[in-house]
Design an enzyme around this catalytic site. Structure first.
Site, PDB file in Angstrom:
ATOM      1  N   GLU A   1       0.860  -1.185   0.000  1.00 49.65           N
ATOM      2  CA  GLU A   1       0.000   0.000   0.000  1.00 49.65           C
ATOM      3  C   GLU A   1       0.899   1.238   0.000  1.00 49.65           C
ATOM      4  O   GLU A   1       1.510   1.589   1.006  1.00 49.65           O
ATOM      5  CB  GLU A   1      -0.923   0.015   1.225  1.00 49.65           C
ATOM      6  N   VAL A   2       1.002   1.861  -1.140  1.00 54.00           N
ATOM      7  CA  VAL A   2       1.756   3.099  -1.318  1.00 54.00           C
ATOM      8  C   VAL A   2       0.798   4.274  -1.129  1.00 54.00           C
ATOM      9  O   VAL A   2      -0.394   4.166  -1.441  1.00 54.00           O
ATOM     10  CB  VAL A   2       2.400   3.133  -2.715  1.00 54.00           C
TER      11      VAL A   2
END
Length: 308
Positions: free
Chosen positions: A274-275
């Site tokens: 999850e960026v």
């Protein structure tokens, strides 16, 4: 606070029917091109990799070939490492990070692993910068054999023969401000439930498999990404998106129970990245680089510990 304060489609407390879904679909606008951004980039890889179509989606007049890129000279005696991106089309660095990995690093694993990359699972949503498919379904809650989402069903069918062969699967995602401003309110409205605001974490984090946790694997990936971009801190409750922190930058979900992409196979090592692209501390290139760093660290750890 009820849906009426957050989403313009539907009646608070009532799930959407065909009329509401049609109204939602009519509002979706194409912003970018899958053919130009993704297919053209994959075409440039054909001299170095095996590229094939594993399915196709037709929505109205639009047709989308679904593409998988594999190591040239696939060997049954080598472990399989799997990278998926673009399950949610609006999560841009998942797609472009997967492509960047192919362009710059996938060849480094020749003779050591069979690399398999699906850069864009959801092309219609990629073009519309959206989370759902045209049927207002989230592919990442529908990775199962009887899936009503064509994107999910096609990937499940592709991976079924490799279900017990894949050593590592990393699924590339983003958490964005639009999760709170658009997608979670839409989900609440679609399902006739009240919307409860959450908090978007500032930074990168991972989602481990609650039923088969691999903390050392997750930690190795986080440490590699920390050299590229910042890692998300827990909120005041010690959580990220409502889940307790297991390690710095790591939470866990029951991925198979939720029919998430990272649970399609029985890979020993599985994770979801999850960026956070909306951070003032991260550029789009940093986001792509973070995904690439995560992929490389995940593969390297899995290969180093495949017998352990």
């Amino acid at each position: 606070m009820g849906n009426e304060a957050f989403y313009p489609i539907g009646t608070p407390g009532q799930p959407w029917g065909a009329q509401e879904r049609a109204a939602w679909l009519a509002k979706q606008v194409k912003h970018r091109s899958y053919a130009q951004d993704v297919l053209s980039a994959i075409d440039r890889l054909r001299d170095a990799f095996d590229v094939s179509e594993y399915g196709a989606l037709t929505y109205g007049a639009e047709h989308y070939p679904l593409i998988v890129v594999r190591s040239r000279g696939w060997r049954d005696d080598l472990p399989v490492v799997l990278v998926t991106g673009g399950v949610h089309g609006y999560e841009t660095s998942g797609v472009h990070g997967a492509l960047q990995f192919l362009q710059q690093h996938a060849g480094e694993y020749a003779g050591r692993a069979n690399v398999m990359v699906v850069p864009c699972v959801s092309p219609w949503a990629y073009e519309r910068i959206h989370r759902w498919n045209p049927d207002a379904l989230d592919p990442n809650r529908n990775f199962r054999k009887d899936s009503p989402a064509g994107e999910s069903a096609a990937l499940v069918n592709l991976l079924e023969p490799l279900r017990d062969v894949v050593l590592m699967h990393i699924d590339l995602h983003e958490t964005t401000d639009s999760d709170e401003s658009e997608f979670r309110p839409a989900l609440a409205a679609r399902d006739g439930k009240p919307f409860e605001p959450g908090e978007v974490p500032d930074g990168f984090y991972l989602v481990d498999d609650a039923d088969q946790p691999q903390p050392a694997f997750q930690q190795a990936v986080v440490e590699a990404v920390a050299k590229v971009t910042h890692i998300a801190d827990a909120d005041a409750r010690g959580e990220i998106i409502g889940s307790p922190l297991l390690l710095p930058g790591v939470i866990k979900f029951p991925v198979k129970q939720w029919s998430l992409c990272a649970g399609i196979t029985n890979a020993r090592y599985a994770t979801t990245t999850e960026v956070y692209p909306d951070s003032p501390r991260a550029t789009p290139q940093q986001c792509n680089d973070a995904q690439v760093a995560a992929v490389r660290a995940a593969i390297d750890y899995a290969l180093a510990h495949r017998g352990g």
